[in-house]
Design a protein around this motif. Structure first.
Motif, PDB file in Angstrom:
ATOM      1  N   LEU A  37      30.235  32.694  18.296  1.00  0.00           N
ATOM      2  CA  LEU A  37      31.615  33.649  17.891  1.00  0.00           C
ATOM      3  C   LEU A  37      31.432  35.214  18.769  1.00  0.00           C
ATOM      4  CD1 LEU A  37      33.115  31.107  14.848  1.00  0.00           C
ATOM      5  CD2 LEU A  37      33.567  31.399  17.871  1.00  0.00           C
ATOM      6  N   THR A  38      30.078  35.423  18.313  1.00  0.00           N
ATOM      7  CA  THR A  38      30.155  36.677  18.165  1.00  0.00           C
ATOM      8  C   THR A  38      29.580  36.634  19.747  1.00  0.00           C
ATOM      9  OG1 THR A  38      28.958  37.589  16.504  1.00  0.00           O
ATOM     10  CG2 THR A  38      28.958  39.007  17.766  1.00  0.00           C
ATOM     11  N   TRP A  39      28.803  36.717  20.369  1.00  0.00           N
ATOM     12  CA  TRP A  39      28.050  36.693  22.142  1.00  0.00           C
ATOM     13  C   TRP A  39      29.904  36.392  23.060  1.00  0.00           C
ATOM     14  CZ3 TRP A  39      28.247  32.842  25.082  1.00  0.00           C
ATOM     15  CH2 TRP A  39      27.309  31.234  24.906  1.00  0.00           C
ATOM     16  N   SER A  40      30.254  35.528  22.082  1.00  0.00           N
ATOM     17  CA  SER A  40      31.552  34.576  23.105  1.00  0.00           C
ATOM     18  C   SER A  40      32.269  36.056  23.274  1.00  0.00           C
ATOM     19  CB  SER A  40      32.126  34.018  22.540  1.00  0.00           C
ATOM     20  OG  SER A  40      31.229  32.448  22.817  1.00  0.00           O
ATOM     21  N   LEU A  41      32.772  36.337  21.939  1.00  0.00           N
ATOM     22  CA  LEU A  41      33.809  38.093  21.482  1.00  0.00           C
ATOM     23  C   LEU A  41      33.115  38.765  22.132  1.00  0.00           C
ATOM     24  CD1 LEU A  41      34.746  37.308  18.186  1.00  0.00           C
ATOM     25  CD2 LEU A  41      36.298  36.490  20.342  1.00  0.00           C
ATOM     26  N   SER A  42      31.846  39.011  22.702  1.00  0.00           N
ATOM     27  CA  SER A  42      31.648  40.414  23.578  1.00  0.00           C
ATOM     28  C   SER A  42      31.455  39.857  24.617  1.00  0.00           C
ATOM     29  CB  SER A  42      30.332  40.586  23.065  1.00  0.00           C
ATOM     30  OG  SER A  42      29.435  41.926  23.250  1.00  0.00           O
ATOM     31  N   LEU A  43      31.369  38.595  25.248  1.00  0.00           N
ATOM     32  CA  LEU A  43      31.427  38.969  26.827  1.00  0.00           C
ATOM     33  C   LEU A  43      32.956  39.100  27.444  1.00  0.00           C
ATOM     34  CD1 LEU A  43      29.299  35.737  27.836  1.00  0.00           C
ATOM     35  CD2 LEU A  43      29.420  37.496  28.894  1.00  0.00           C
ATOM     36  N   ALA A  44      34.391  38.092  25.972  1.00  0.00           N
ATOM     37  CA  ALA A  44      35.444  38.566  26.789  1.00  0.00           C
ATOM     38  C   ALA A  44      35.647  40.400  26.544  1.00  0.00           C
ATOM     39  CB  ALA A  44      35.811  38.237  25.778  1.00  0.00           C
ATOM     40  N   GLY A  45      35.514  40.970  25.611  1.00  0.00           N
ATOM     41  CA  GLY A  45      35.004  42.896  25.900  1.00  0.00           C
ATOM     42  C   GLY A  45      34.847  42.595  26.504  1.00  0.00           C
ATOM     43  N   GLN A  46      33.761  42.363  27.050  1.00  0.00           N
ATOM     44  CA  GLN A  46      33.538  43.341  28.476  1.00  0.00           C
ATOM     45  C   GLN A  46      33.818  43.241  29.600  1.00  0.00           C
ATOM     46  OE1 GLN A  46      28.778  42.846  28.787  1.00  0.00           O
ATOM     47  NE2 GLN A  46      28.864  42.222  26.178  1.00  0.00           N
ATOM     48  N   PHE A  47      34.171  41.318  30.080  1.00  0.00           N
ATOM     49  CA  PHE A  47      35.136  40.820  30.878  1.00  0.00           C
ATOM     50  C   PHE A  47      36.897  41.809  31.210  1.00  0.00           C
ATOM     51  CE2 PHE A  47      37.931  37.804  33.245  1.00  0.00           C
ATOM     52  CZ  PHE A  47      36.880  37.898  34.616  1.00  0.00           C
ATOM     53  N   THR A  48      36.673  42.202  29.700  1.00  0.00           N
ATOM     54  CA  THR A  48      38.482  42.777  30.190  1.00  0.00           C
ATOM     55  C   THR A  48      38.385  43.865  30.122  1.00  0.00           C
ATOM     56  OG1 THR A  48      38.637  42.567  27.626  1.00  0.00           O
ATOM     57  CG2 THR A  48      39.663  40.472  28.372  1.00  0.00           C
ATOM     58  N   GLY A  49      37.023  44.759  29.956  1.00  0.00           N
ATOM     59  CA  GLY A  49      37.160  46.317  30.425  1.00  0.00           C
ATOM     60  C   GLY A  49      36.888  46.540  28.664  1.00  0.00           C
ATOM     61  N   LEU A  50      37.150  46.144  27.458  1.00  0.00           N
ATOM     62  CA  LEU A  50      37.404  46.411  26.045  1.00  0.00           C
ATOM     63  C   LEU A  50      36.357  47.117  25.661  1.00  0.00           C
ATOM     64  CD1 LEU A  50      39.831  44.132  24.377  1.00  0.00           C
ATOM     65  CD2 LEU A  50      40.459  46.182  25.336  1.00  0.00           C
ATOM     66  N   LEU A  51      35.443  46.640  25.969  1.00  0.00           N
ATOM     67  CA  LEU A  51      33.971  46.731  25.596  1.00  0.00           C
ATOM     68  C   LEU A  51      32.963  47.522  26.602  1.00  0.00           C
ATOM     69  CD1 LEU A  51      32.734  43.902  22.714  1.00  0.00           C
ATOM     70  CD2 LEU A  51      33.606  46.158  22.891  1.00  0.00           C
ATOM     71  N   SER A  52      32.137  48.326  26.637  1.00  0.00           N
ATOM     72  CA  SER A  52      31.495  48.720  27.813  1.00  0.00           C
ATOM     73  C   SER A  52      30.449  47.983  27.740  1.00  0.00           C
ATOM     74  CB  SER A  52      30.458  50.828  27.303  1.00  0.00           C
ATOM     75  OG  SER A  52      29.767  50.650  28.136  1.00  0.00           O
ATOM     76  N   VAL A  53      29.886  47.176  29.101  1.00  0.00           N
ATOM     77  CA  VAL A  53      28.694  46.512  29.466  1.00  0.00           C
ATOM     78  C   VAL A  53      27.708  47.482  29.860  1.00  0.00           C
ATOM     79  CG1 VAL A  53      27.992  45.542  31.753  1.00  0.00           C
ATOM     80  CG2 VAL A  53      30.447  45.033  31.291  1.00  0.00           C
ATOM     81  N   ALA A  54      27.779  48.835  29.863  1.00  0.00           N
ATOM     82  CA  ALA A  54      26.113  49.383  29.737  1.00  0.00           C
ATOM     83  C   ALA A  54      25.758  49.168  28.437  1.00  0.00           C
ATOM     84  CB  ALA A  54      26.433  50.894  30.755  1.00  0.00           C
TER      85      ALA A  54
END
Length: 154
Positions: A37-54
């Motif tokens: 669930l954590t990595w899924s949420l992290s990927l979703a956050g990165q995909f939507t721009g809510l989390l920094s991909v870098a």
């Protein structure tokens, strides 16, 4: 900082899944679910721009890689009798890592091809209706042995 955030997420989600598991009597591995669930949420956050991909891509990659190995280990018990565990892992894990790379890069073609390869590998190695899984062989031997011991007991 991202690894601290993701670690805290794993802990919180693990506790939440454990509580859910107790309430529903489901048999879910809480730590596995917390990581997934954590990595899924992290990927979703990165995909939507809510989390920094870098910042979040490397910690997320570590978690996804752990899940790939965990899934390979978990499915290993469902292989058909006589299947090579080494060959299973040698095909499944690199294919899973390729899928993980596709997910992290948002590379839809890679995701599709890697998913198809994982499906094919799993179908080829998984116990079919006509076959017996390796864990069933071990358990049936143990059951037979226990039954024989009980018969000769008294």
């Amino acid at each position: 900082m991202p690894m601290i955030i993701l670690t805290a997420s794993i802990l919180v989600l693990t506790v939440a899944v454990r509580l859910f598991d107790k309430v529903t009597s489901m048999n879910i591995c809480p730590i596995c679910a917390g990581v997934a669930l954590t990595w899924s949420l992290s990927l979703a956050g990165q995909f939507t721009g809510l989390l920094s991909v870098a910042e979040f891509q490397l910690p997320t990659a570590i978690l996804v890689g752990g899940s790939v190995v965990g899934i390979a280990y978990k499915l290993e018990g469902r292989l058909y009798a006589g299947a090579s565990k080494l060959l299973w892992k040698a095909l499944f894990i690199p294919s899973g890592f390729s899928l993980a790379y596709g997910l992290l890069q948002f590379d839809w073609l890679n995701i599709f091809l890697s998913s198809a390869l994982l499906f094919i590998v799993t179908v080829c190695f998984w116990a079919h209706d006509t076959g017996i899984a390796q864990n069933e062989i071990h358990s049936s031997k143990a059951v037979k042995e226990l039954t024989e011991n009980m018969k000769s007991c008294c």
